[in-house]
Design an enzyme around this catalytic site. Structure first.
Site, PDB file in Angstrom:
ATOM      1  CG  HIS B 139      31.245  44.143  35.952  1.00 51.94           C
ATOM      2  ND1 HIS B 139      32.140  43.438  36.726  1.00 51.94           N
ATOM      3  CD2 HIS B 139      30.675  45.037  36.770  1.00 51.94           C
ATOM      4  CE1 HIS B 139      32.088  43.890  37.976  1.00 51.94           C
ATOM      5  NE2 HIS B 139      31.201  44.864  38.014  1.00 51.94           N
ATOM      6  CD  GLU B 232      44.532  44.141  39.023  1.00 47.23           C
ATOM      7  OE1 GLU B 232      44.713  44.039  37.787  1.00 47.23           O
ATOM      8  OE2 GLU B 232      44.528  43.165  39.787  1.00 47.23           O
ATOM      9  CE1 TYR B 242      48.643  43.216  32.249  1.00 49.87           C
ATOM     10  CE2 TYR B 242      47.690  42.008  30.407  1.00 49.87           C
ATOM     11  CZ  TYR B 242      48.647  42.873  30.916  1.00 49.87           C
ATOM     12  OH  TYR B 242      49.625  43.355  30.086  1.00 49.87           O
TER      13      TYR B 242
END
Lengths: 276, 362
Positions: B139, B232, B242
């Site tokens: 990630h 998203e 966010y």
């Protein structure tokens, strides 16, 4: 029956341990959410705990079964060939099995900590504790005389555990649940939304409760009730396809499986009870 | 009836094949991750194990560049994005994002600038090291984009095991970073004066961002991988939160609930989300005219759905999506438009390909 009770004791202990382990991740998550001012309340907490018990639990269940099967076999051998034995040997075996399983899941499989509750030391200790109690529970089960009802009850509980996922979806996230059946909830009329939500929810809640009542009372009628509903769904699915031209829908396979499972439990119960 | 179906199939086939066909330009790419056009004939591309190469699209010749930074090639990490400086024609500067171990032996994200010579990099300079140490490189985000003012945006992912840190400003997990080309921090960054916040943070509450672009109008669009569900697409504004992982439309890979909440005041909603996940991997805003139906639309490559999503927005703001190129049946890693407006796709994995989408009549 004496031989059969061991694998079902492993399965029962694994399910019991799942029940203890999943709230650790749920609570650690809820505590963090509350710490960042998210509106964590009773309903959202219950939602998280139940969903984790079902969805995370089913994923963990397989891992724990393998871990417990190995650990309790080793504990059995130690018990047989050494002076060590008793309930705490199995409890420690359960704890070691969970500890090792969680380490190996990271080191050998995923490289990351998939189980949120295991990221902290206190979370790890609680998981080992859950394994300890799982081993304790296993020993209790194998120490007692068991008959066929032990297996019936486990299979009934596991059936209800499976159905619980559908129940939770319809109760807490109906839009997602509806989408899985091909409905876009927001595009339906208000009356249609109402009909969809009440009928589907009561369908799954009813079959869940029937199986739980079957487990508690050992009255085969409850299992037959759950089975008839799913078999009926499967039959009318086929009628919808072939008589009303709705297009092929392979869900009927699952419906026949979910119908046959409790009906077999009910038939075995009836047979055994009549024989007795 | 049968005749009608036959005509429909025939029309559909003609329609598809008259619009474009595919031409494999390069193959056996080793975990290629991104590419940029140096000219209509030449691309520069990264391979995750740490190779930076220049390929000629006309004759297929490949030059492997020297003096490329040492990367940590493991899990999702390695040599990731390559982009050209907006003034590349004059300064020959490129930027590379990659994962490597920091001084404490932990994996993190780096951004380097370097001067591109014929077969090597010169004047390599690390201009950013993410304060986001993790056990293994997962990630990372690693996407790079330039704002109109010449500052750089870099996506720094949440590190998977550190997702909660995306909500705090004292680290680079789950953040979009904004820095100058020399690594200094722009004085007008949103958190420059916030005590305890890292001054290079531009926005926060992100997960694993794999698409980051700035349109000609100056709008910043980003997409990010959700867990199971909840991928998203966001419109990025400075200082905004966010929401990840406090609000999300996805659940964890394990089946666990990440959050029972999908919205909260002070946390931004996505423009839209993909549930179930498509695993969006890259994005361009296509402004060319070689494929008239695609002009002025977002094109998003996807790993799981193995297609390109053409995205436009209606006047009411509702997204309109169309699946393209699914006949390739490949996990798509990257997409670029050539200077002449031709679309090229890069496939994912150890035997990747560079595929040219040839429009009608070419």
């Amino acid at each position: 029956m004496n031989i059969a009770k061991y694998p079902f004791a492993v399965l029962s202990a694994a399910l019991f341990t799942v029940m203890l382990m999943t709230p650790i991740s749920s609570l650690s998550n809820l505590i963090w959410l509350a710490s960042v001012d998210m509106p964590v309340g009773i309903i959202s907490s219950v939602e998280v705990i139940l969903f984790d018990f079902q969805r995370l639990g089913i994923a963990l269940f397989g891992v724990i079964i393998v871990g417990f099967a190995v650990a309790f076999s080793v504990a059995g051998l130690i018990s047989k060939y050494t002076k060590f034995g008793g309930i705490y040997l199995y409890a420690i075996a359960g704890s070691v099995a969970i500890g090792l399983a969680l380490i190996l899941m990271v080191e050998l499989l995923f490289q990351t900590q998939l189980l949120g509750g295991n990221r902290t030391l206190i979370g790890k200790i609680l998981h080992w504790g859950a394994g300890f109690l799982g081993g304790y529970f296993y020993f209790k089960l194998i120490s007692e005389e068991k008959n066929y009802t032990f297996i019936i009850r486990f299979l009934g509980v596991f059936y209800a555990y499976f159905i619980l996922g559908l129940v939770l979806n319809w109760v807490f996230t109906p839009e997602i649940a509806a989408a899985e059946f091909g409905f876009v909830l927001s595009e339906l009329s208000s009356d249609a939304q109402n009909a969809l939500l009440r009928d589907f929810t009561s369908f799954f809640v009813a079959t869940f409760l029937f199986s739980i009542l079957g487990v508690i009372t050992l009255n085969p009628v409850w299992f037959f009730s759950a089975g008839i509903i799913y078999i009926g769904a499967g039959i009318f699915n086929l009628i919808a396809i072939y008589a009303h031209g709705t297009g092929f829908n392979q869900i009927f396979i699952g419906e026949f499986i979910l119908g046959s499972w409790p009906i077999i439990l009910g038939l075995v119960l009836s047979y055994k009870q009549k024989k007795a | 009836m049968k005749l009608k179906i036959l005509f429909s199939i025939l029309f559909f086939s003609i329609n598809i094949f008259s619009e474009y066909k595919f031409e494999t330009i390069l193959s056996n790419l080793d975990d290629a991750w991104s590419f940029e056009f140096l000219s209509e004939d030449k691309i520069i591309y990264t391979e995750m194990p740490g190779k930076l190469k220049i390929a000629s699209l006309s004759d297929g010749s490949i030059v492997t560049l020297r003096n490329v930074p040492k990367v940590q090639y493991a899990s999702q990490g390695g040599l990731s994005e390559v982009v050209l400086d907006p003034d590349f024609e004059s300064n020959k500067i490129i930027y590379l994002s990659y994962s490597a171990k920091n001084s404490n032996g932990k994996s993190t994200l780096y951004l380097m600038s370097a001067e591109l010579n014929e077969d090597s990099l010169e004047n390599n300079k690390i201009i950013f090291e993410a304060k986001a140490p993790r056990r293994i490189p997962v990630h990372l985000g690693a996407k790079i984009a330039f704002l109109e003012d010449g500052t750089i945006l870099l996506a720094s992912g949440d590190g998977f095991d550190h997702r909660e840190k995306a909500q705090t400003l004292d680290n680079h997990f789950g953040k979009i970073i904004r820095i100058n080309k020399d690594g200094t921090i722009p004085a007008n960054n949103p958190f420059v004066d916030v005590e305890g916040a890292l001054p290079d943070i531009y926005s926060y509450g992100h997960r694993n961002m794999q698409g980051l672009i700035v349109t000609k109008s100056g709008q910043i669009f980003e997409h990010e991988h959700g867990p199971r569900g909840g991928d998203e697409m966001n419109l990025i504004e400075p200082s905004l939160n966010y929401g990840w992982p406090a609000i999300t439309y996805g659940i964890d890979y394990s089946g666990a609930v990440i959050s029972p909440f999908t919205e909260k005041e002070g946390m931004e909603q996505p423009l839209f989300h993909w549930t179930p996940s498509i695993a969006p991997s890259d994005m361009i805003f296509y402004e060319g005219n070689r494929y008239p139906k695609l002009t002025n639309s977002f094109l998003v490559t996807a790993l799981v759905s193995k297609d390109v999503k053409k995205i436009t927005f209606s006047e009411s703001g509702k997204e309109l999506q169309e699946s393209l190129f699914s006949e390739l049946n490949s996990r798509l890693r990257n997409i670029q438009a050539s200077p002449d407006g031709l679309i090229y796709l890069m496939t994912d994995g150890p035997r990747g390909k560079l595929i040219k989408v040839v429009p009608e009549g070419l």
